[in-house]
Design a protein around this motif. Structure first.
Motif, mmCIF file in Angstrom:
data_model
loop_
_atom_site.group_PDB
_atom_site.id
_atom_site.type_symbol
_atom_site.label_atom_id
_atom_site.label_comp_id
_atom_site.label_asym_id
_atom_site.label_seq_id
_atom_site.Cartn_x
_atom_site.Cartn_y
_atom_site.Cartn_z
ATOM 1 N N VAL A 2 0.837 -1.205 0.000
ATOM 2 C CA VAL A 2 0.000 0.000 0.000
ATOM 3 C C VAL A 2 0.871 1.253 0.000
ATOM 4 O O VAL A 2 0.636 2.184 -0.769
ATOM 5 N N ALA A 14 2.446 2.460 -3.254
ATOM 6 C CA ALA A 14 1.531 3.046 -4.236
ATOM 7 C C ALA A 14 0.967 4.386 -3.762
ATOM 8 O O ALA A 14 0.703 5.261 -4.572
ATOM 9 N N VAL A 15 0.765 4.528 -2.452
ATOM 10 C CA VAL A 15 0.057 5.709 -1.956
ATOM 11 C C VAL A 15 1.016 6.805 -1.497
ATOM 12 O O VAL A 15 0.920 7.951 -1.931
ATOM 13 N N VAL A 16 1.961 6.459 -0.629
ATOM 14 C CA VAL A 16 2.788 7.483 0.006
ATOM 15 C C VAL A 16 3.955 7.880 -0.883
ATOM 16 O O VAL A 16 4.275 9.057 -1.030
ATOM 17 N N ARG A 58 4.287 7.997 -3.991
ATOM 18 C CA ARG A 58 4.059 8.682 -5.262
ATOM 19 C C ARG A 58 4.500 10.141 -5.194
ATOM 20 O O ARG A 58 4.784 10.768 -6.199
ATOM 21 N N PHE A 59 4.560 10.705 -3.958
ATOM 22 C CA PHE A 59 4.976 12.101 -3.835
ATOM 23 C C PHE A 59 6.464 12.274 -4.122
ATOM 24 O O PHE A 59 6.917 13.361 -4.417
ATOM 25 N N PRO A 97 -5.099 -2.776 -6.102
ATOM 26 C CA PRO A 97 -5.766 -1.913 -7.062
ATOM 27 C C PRO A 97 -5.030 -1.278 -8.238
ATOM 28 O O PRO A 97 -5.453 -1.579 -9.335
ATOM 29 N N PRO A 98 -3.964 -0.477 -8.112
ATOM 30 C CA PRO A 98 -3.585 0.161 -9.383
ATOM 31 C C PRO A 98 -2.999 -0.817 -10.401
ATOM 32 O O PRO A 98 -2.845 -0.485 -11.553
ATOM 33 N N GLU A 135 -5.963 1.972 1.114
ATOM 34 C CA GLU A 135 -5.240 2.984 0.324
ATOM 35 C C GLU A 135 -5.871 4.355 0.517
ATOM 36 O O GLU A 135 -5.179 5.364 0.660
ATOM 37 N N ALA A 149 -4.076 7.541 2.016
ATOM 38 C CA ALA A 149 -3.964 8.768 1.222
ATOM 39 C C ALA A 149 -4.501 9.953 2.007
ATOM 40 O O ALA A 149 -3.912 11.033 2.011
ATOM 41 N N VAL A 151 -7.096 11.183 -6.992
ATOM 42 C CA VAL A 151 -6.161 10.088 -7.229
ATOM 43 C C VAL A 151 -5.534 9.739 -5.883
ATOM 44 O O VAL A 151 -4.968 10.605 -5.216
ATOM 45 N N ILE A 152 -5.678 8.468 -5.455
ATOM 46 C CA ILE A 152 -5.133 8.112 -4.138
ATOM 47 C C ILE A 152 -3.908 7.217 -4.225
ATOM 48 O O ILE A 152 -3.145 7.125 -3.288
ATOM 49 N N ALA A 153 -3.707 6.519 -5.326
ATOM 50 C CA ALA A 153 -2.529 5.661 -5.441
ATOM 51 C C ALA A 153 -2.081 5.606 -6.892
ATOM 52 O O ALA A 153 -2.893 5.698 -7.809
ATOM 53 N N THR A 197 -5.173 4.655 -8.928
ATOM 54 C CA THR A 197 -6.422 4.339 -8.245
ATOM 55 C C THR A 197 -7.114 5.642 -7.875
ATOM 56 O O THR A 197 -6.461 6.576 -7.402
#
Lengths: 170, 300
Positions: free
Chosen positions: A18, A21-23, A25-26, A68-69, B57, B61, B130-132, B144
């Motif tokens: 998780v 993909a989520v954190v 990305r920044f 998910p992504p 997620e 986020a 957009v969260i992921a 995602t």
């Protein structure tokens, strides 16, 4: 293996998938982020050998494939991380000898894992890029993992060592 | 195991056997997923994992969003950033308006295009964050978003933002959806040149950022796309998966090789794929969900 310990490891693997993909990305460079799941697999293999490394690799890879992504064929990251778990498990004695070696092993594992994933894409015709861009992605991802390794490896190693089954109480 | 003797031999054998088993398992999975295609037995598993990890997620986020904004605070103060955001949004709205003017003029000139233009203003949007973002290491460009079937978002819907076309929904769980960006190598969008209405196919190159470009192959190879031409979606039947008239990008250069039967144009996408945040999913009119539906094209 006891159930609570397995649950802790499962949570670590899920959080790794998780978080990347989520954190991360920044802080991505051209979309490339540190591969946290791969580092978890490497540490699992260093801590407990190839068999545990392969099991962790299979689970973490499958989760990366299905979370998910992700839109590629399921099983590709699982294959790459199973190989990483096996190979790192084989050199675990050397990897434990010094922190520097552990970081080097992470770098090598990152190169092998990402390359196996890329190659499987070329073979299957699933989202393959030109070789030049693939190499660029692989190089950036190895550098990322090398940067993260000095922080992540000791912390995760302690966690895996503490969760080791049959470990004698001090 | 009975044969557990001290020494490395049997142990190594065992781990080799295990490696063989795991590799076989992976290959089986890949084959199953590849051969079955859309009816893959892994799709239920995938959506199951999605509906569990999607909310996780989303929560992560939401929890980390302040950190992202904190990083921005160091650069300039809040009110200035607000002004910049408003101006940027207005700029991109005006730019896309300007970009579609030649197309609209051409359409108006064509007799039957009037009704189509009218219908185009009727798109409804569901806004989502957009969260992921899928890591580049996976070599596919997917994100995602935090809207799913409970908001009326389903598979094969068009996703846009302020600047232009973003992608399409490839998978949706109840609270999240996976969007395939148009820069992905597997993405093909029907495109139309704004100046002469010639149609072609816009393909992604798999890279994003400043070098992220799309490739336009025109169907009629006698047509020469010119630099600065705007490419918009030509739309598919019932707007699935892409609705018509959404600006995609602008032609940057034209490559024609004698080997290729058709000319290729390099298209710079309007949307900035490295900074995706708020996107809109085009939903059918009259969609009801757990979040408000915005009616686009409110300006006459």
């Amino acid at each position: 293996m006891s159930a609570p310990r397995d649950a802790v490891l499962a949570v670590v693997v899920a959080l790794a998938v998780v978080f990347q993909a989520v954190v991360f990305r920044f802080i991505s460079i051209d979309g490339v982020v540190p591969n946290l799941a791969l580092i978890v697999v490497v540490v699992a293999a260093i801590a407990r050998g190839p068999e545990f490394g392969m099991i962790t690799g299979f689970c973490a890879g499958l989760l990366t494939d299905l979370a998910p992504p992700a839109d590629h064929l399921a099983g590709r990251w699982a294959l790459a991380l199973v190989l990483v778990g096996f190979l790192v498990g084989r050199v675990r004695q050397d990897a434990r000898s010094s922190p520097l070696m552990a970081v080097a092993v992470v770098g090598a594992a990152s190169f092998i894992g990402t390359s196996v994933f890329a190659l499987s894409g070329v073979v299957l015709g699933d989202g393959a890029l030109p070789i030049g861009s693939m190499l660029q992605v692989i190089v950036i991802s190895v550098l990322w993992d090398l940067m993260l390794a000095p922080f992540a490896v000791p912390a995760l190693l302690r966690l895996f060592d503490e969760a080791r089954p049959g470990r004698l109480v001090r | 195991m009975a044969r557990r003797i001290s020494g490395r031999g049997p142990e190594q054998d065992r781990s080799r056997r295990m490696l063989g088993l795991f590799v076989l398992a992976c290959l089986t999975l890949i084959t199953l997923d590849a051969r079955a295609g859309a009816s893959s037995p892994l799709n239920p598993v995938r959506s199951g994992v999605g509906s569990v990890l999607g909310p996780v997620e989303d929560a992560t986020a939401t929890a980390t969003r302040p950190f992202d904004q904190l990083a921005g605070m160091f650069r300039s103060n809040r009110s200035l950033r607000g002004d910049i955001a408003t101006l940027t949004a207005e700029n991109s709205r005006l730019r896309s308006e300007v970009a579609t003017v030649p197309l609209d003029r051409k359409r108006l000139a064509e007799y039957d295009a009037l009704s189509q233009t009218a219908s185009e203003t009727g798109y409804s949007l569901v806004a989502a964050h957009v969260i992921a973002v899928g890591p580049m290491q996976s070599f596919s460009r997917t994100v995602t978003i935090d809207a799913g079937t409970s908001s009326g978002v389903t598979k094969d819907m068009t996703v846009i933002n302020n600047d232009g076309l973003v992608g399409r929904v490839v998978d949706a769980t109840s609270s999240t959806a996976t969007v395939l960006l148009i820069v992905d190598t597997t993405s093909v969008v029907g495109g139309r040149l704004g100046t002469n209405l010639e149609i072609g196919f816009v393909r992604g190159r798999g890279t994003l950022g400043d070098s992220g470009r799309l490739t336009l192959d025109l169907v009629d190879n006698a047509v020469e796309p010119s630099r600065g031409d705007v490419v918009v979606t030509w739309g598919s039947k019932d707007g699935v998966p892409y609705v018509a008239g959404i600006p995609i990008g602008v032609v940057e250069s034209v490559v024609s090789s004698p080997l290729n039967s058709s000319r290729q144009a390099v298209v710079k996408p309007f949307a900035d794929f490295t900074a995706l945040d708020v996107v809109g999913v085009v939903v059918p009119n009259g969609t009801h969900g757990d979040r408000p539906v915005i009616t686009a094209g409110g300006t006459p």
